[in-house]
Design a protein around this motif. Structure first.
Motif, PDB file in Angstrom:
ATOM      1  N   UNK A  95       0.755  -1.329   0.234  1.00  0.00           N
ATOM      2  CA  UNK A  95      -0.075   0.101  -0.031  1.00  0.00           C
ATOM      3  C   UNK A  95       0.884   1.275   0.033  1.00  0.00           C
ATOM      4  N   UNK A  96       0.625   2.537  -0.574  1.00  0.00           N
ATOM      5  CA  UNK A  96       0.750   3.318  -1.087  1.00  0.00           C
ATOM      6  C   UNK A  96       0.169   4.919  -0.682  1.00  0.00           C
ATOM      7  N   UNK A  97       0.112   5.300   1.094  1.00  0.00           N
ATOM      8  CA  UNK A  97      -0.507   6.263   1.219  1.00  0.00           C
ATOM      9  C   UNK A  97       0.475   7.592   1.355  1.00  0.00           C
ATOM     10  N   UNK A  98      -0.411   8.787   1.079  1.00  0.00           N
ATOM     11  CA  UNK A  98      -0.193  10.358   0.494  1.00  0.00           C
ATOM     12  C   UNK A  98      -0.616  10.744   1.700  1.00  0.00           C
ATOM     13  N   UNK A  99       0.373  11.930   2.520  1.00  0.00           N
ATOM     14  CA  UNK A  99      -0.145  12.390   3.551  1.00  0.00           C
ATOM     15  C   UNK A  99       0.380  13.766   3.576  1.00  0.00           C
ATOM     16  N   UNK A 100      -0.498  14.412   3.941  1.00  0.00           N
ATOM     17  CA  UNK A 100      -0.259  16.290   3.560  1.00  0.00           C
ATOM     18  C   UNK A 100       0.262  16.328   5.341  1.00  0.00           C
ATOM     19  N   UNK A 101       1.252  17.445   5.562  1.00  0.00           N
ATOM     20  CA  UNK A 101       1.555  18.204   6.712  1.00  0.00           C
ATOM     21  C   UNK A 101       0.265  19.338   7.049  1.00  0.00           C
ATOM     22  N   UNK A 102       0.069  19.295   8.728  1.00  0.00           N
ATOM     23  CA  UNK A 102      -0.506  19.982   9.451  1.00  0.00           C
ATOM     24  C   UNK A 102       0.166  20.668   9.981  1.00  0.00           C
ATOM     25  N   UNK A 142       1.759  19.718  15.467  1.00  0.00           N
ATOM     26  CA  UNK A 142       1.670  19.436  13.888  1.00  0.00           C
ATOM     27  C   UNK A 142       1.667  17.919  13.891  1.00  0.00           C
ATOM     28  N   UNK A 143       0.883  17.576  12.971  1.00  0.00           N
ATOM     29  CA  UNK A 143       0.797  16.316  12.423  1.00  0.00           C
ATOM     30  C   UNK A 143       0.306  16.194  10.902  1.00  0.00           C
ATOM     31  N   UNK A 144       1.264  14.650  11.025  1.00  0.00           N
ATOM     32  CA  UNK A 144       1.281  14.372   9.421  1.00  0.00           C
ATOM     33  C   UNK A 144      -0.221  13.141   8.903  1.00  0.00           C
ATOM     34  N   UNK A 145      -0.885  14.314   7.910  1.00  0.00           N
ATOM     35  CA  UNK A 145      -2.262  13.423   8.686  1.00  0.00           C
ATOM     36  C   UNK A 145      -2.475  12.629   6.726  1.00  0.00           C
ATOM     37  N   UNK A 146      -3.154  11.201   6.638  1.00  0.00           N
ATOM     38  CA  UNK A 146      -3.604  10.376   5.479  1.00  0.00           C
ATOM     39  C   UNK A 146      -4.517  11.139   4.311  1.00  0.00           C
ATOM     40  N   UNK A 147      -3.627  10.752   3.505  1.00  0.00           N
ATOM     41  CA  UNK A 147      -4.954  12.124   2.438  1.00  0.00           C
ATOM     42  C   UNK A 147      -5.566  11.261   1.289  1.00  0.00           C
ATOM     43  N   UNK A 148      -4.970   9.877   0.848  1.00  0.00           N
ATOM     44  CA  UNK A 148      -5.443   8.689  -0.210  1.00  0.00           C
ATOM     45  C   UNK A 148      -4.639   7.939  -0.159  1.00  0.00           C
ATOM     46  N   UNK A 149      -4.915   6.607   0.148  1.00  0.00           N
ATOM     47  CA  UNK A 149      -3.889   5.442   0.272  1.00  0.00           C
ATOM     48  C   UNK A 149      -4.838   4.051  -1.042  1.00  0.00           C
ATOM     49  N   UNK A 150      -3.584   3.433  -1.380  1.00  0.00           N
ATOM     50  CA  UNK A 150      -4.046   3.215  -2.936  1.00  0.00           C
ATOM     51  C   UNK A 150      -3.329   1.661  -2.812  1.00  0.00           C
ATOM     52  N   UNK A 151      -3.663   1.117  -3.502  1.00  0.00           N
ATOM     53  CA  UNK A 151      -2.972  -0.637  -3.800  1.00  0.00           C
ATOM     54  C   UNK A 151      -2.148   0.060  -5.494  1.00  0.00           C
ATOM     55  N   UNK A 152      -0.924  -0.094  -4.910  1.00  0.00           N
ATOM     56  CA  UNK A 152       0.341  -0.482  -6.166  1.00  0.00           C
ATOM     57  C   UNK A 152      -0.090  -1.047  -7.235  1.00  0.00           C
ATOM     58  N   UNK A 159      -1.619  27.233   4.316  1.00  0.00           N
ATOM     59  CA  UNK A 159      -1.133  28.829   3.581  1.00  0.00           C
ATOM     60  C   UNK A 159       0.295  28.470   3.949  1.00  0.00           C
ATOM     61  N   UNK A 160       0.720  29.764   2.997  1.00  0.00           N
ATOM     62  CA  UNK A 160       2.267  29.705   2.480  1.00  0.00           C
ATOM     63  C   UNK A 160       2.898  28.301   1.951  1.00  0.00           C
ATOM     64  N   UNK A 161       2.455  27.780   2.641  1.00  0.00           N
ATOM     65  CA  UNK A 161       3.964  26.121   2.346  1.00  0.00           C
ATOM     66  C   UNK A 161       2.565  25.079   2.635  1.00  0.00           C
ATOM     67  N   UNK A 162       3.141  24.305   1.104  1.00  0.00           N
ATOM     68  CA  UNK A 162       2.009  22.512   1.044  1.00  0.00           C
ATOM     69  C   UNK A 162       3.554  21.099   0.977  1.00  0.00           C
ATOM     70  N   UNK A 163       2.974  20.533   2.174  1.00  0.00           N
ATOM     71  CA  UNK A 163       4.086  19.142   2.002  1.00  0.00           C
ATOM     72  C   UNK A 163       3.133  18.597   2.033  1.00  0.00           C
ATOM     73  N   UNK A 164       4.063  17.318   1.399  1.00  0.00           N
ATOM     74  CA  UNK A 164       3.244  16.243   0.681  1.00  0.00           C
ATOM     75  C   UNK A 164       4.787  15.055   0.823  1.00  0.00           C
ATOM     76  N   UNK A 165       4.439  14.241   2.292  1.00  0.00           N
ATOM     77  CA  UNK A 165       5.271  12.747   1.420  1.00  0.00           C
ATOM     78  C   UNK A 165       4.772  11.325   1.546  1.00  0.00           C
ATOM     79  N   UNK A 222       7.703   2.598   4.807  1.00  0.00           N
ATOM     80  CA  UNK A 222       9.640   3.231   4.391  1.00  0.00           C
ATOM     81  C   UNK A 222       8.366   4.481   4.441  1.00  0.00           C
ATOM     82  N   UNK A 223       9.334   5.755   4.712  1.00  0.00           N
ATOM     83  CA  UNK A 223       8.762   7.157   4.493  1.00  0.00           C
ATOM     84  C   UNK A 223       9.695   8.243   3.692  1.00  0.00           C
TER      85      UNK A 223
END
Length: 244
Positions: free
Chosen positions: A34-41, A50-60, A75-81, A92-93
């Protein structure tokens, strides 16, 4: 087994509300479960963490590259991982990707550091029959020319608004509006007359000071209490900024 992932964005800068395409490249797609996209809040209030929140999880499903569509909202900066879960190994991250975010800030959020008097950034004006909130002179002010300056602090790259004459202006009147950046004129409207509205975005060189100049050009000049008077105004004025 080589594991991990990298994440990249379709753009390095965006405006609030723009759609972004994020691409996750997997080093071992066949082993990824599984691969999960996370957005930093970031912290909103100071006391919340602050926290990393799940945006979407998919099976590759064996795909080496995955694409995610998101909207720029922070505001100002979006961060994703990306977090990759494996069938027989620890997750792994990826390193995060950062996108600078610009947003339109109403001029009313800035108090003028200098003004000639007789103007307001909180006024309600009718321009070409439509009501706007914005910047312009009071109708009891008969100066004939007005100026206010604001301090965006080199954080803004554009100014927009609806330029025209307040519908309380006299028939046969005219006026112009100029925008300055650190006392250098960067834009001036054509002659404005009652019933005109000009929606325009002015590019700015990241000025420390922003100036707005209004001038009554009706017959008789800009003398007080002209028989024919105009009240230039800007509806819905806003600055495109980041880092504020």
């Amino acid at each position: 087994m080589q594991r991990g992932a990298t994440i990249s964005s379709s753009t390095k800068e965006a405006e609030e509300g723009d759609r972004l395409t994020l691409t996750v490249a997997l080093k071992s797609a066949a082993k990824a479960k599984m691969v999960t996209l996370q957005r930093y809040q970031p912290s909103r209030y100071g006391w919340d963490a602050p926290a990393w929140n799940d945006v979407k999880t998919v099976n590759p499903r064996g795909n080496r590259r995955l694409r995610f569509a998101v909207l720029a909202t922070e505001k100002n900066v979006e961060r994703f991982r990306a977090v990759v879960a494996y069938k027989k190994a620890k997750p792994t991250t990826s390193r995060p990707v950062n996108i600078k975010v610009w947003r339109w800030i109403p001029l009313s959020e800035y108090d003028p550091y200098y003004e000639t008097g007789g103007t307001t950034v909180y006024g309600t004006f009718g321009i070409n029959g439509r009501v706007y909130k914005g910047f312009g002179p009071y109708t009891f002010s008969h100066l004939g020319s007005w100026e206010s300056q604001f301090t965006p602090g080199r954080n803004c790259r554009a100014f927009r608004g609806v330029f025209g004459l307040d519908d309380d202006s006299d028939d046969g009147s005219s006026g112009v509006i100029a925008v300055t950046a650190d006392d250098v004129q960067v834009y001036e409207t054509p002659p404005l007359t009652p019933g005109m509205s000009l929606e325009w975005t002015v590019q700015l060189p990241h000025p420390y000071r922003l100036g707005l100049q209004l001038r009554d050009t009706s017959p008789g000049g800009s003398e007080a209490h002209d028989e024919v008077e105009s009240y230039p105004a800007i509806g819905d004025p806003a600055l495109l900024c980041t880092g504020v």
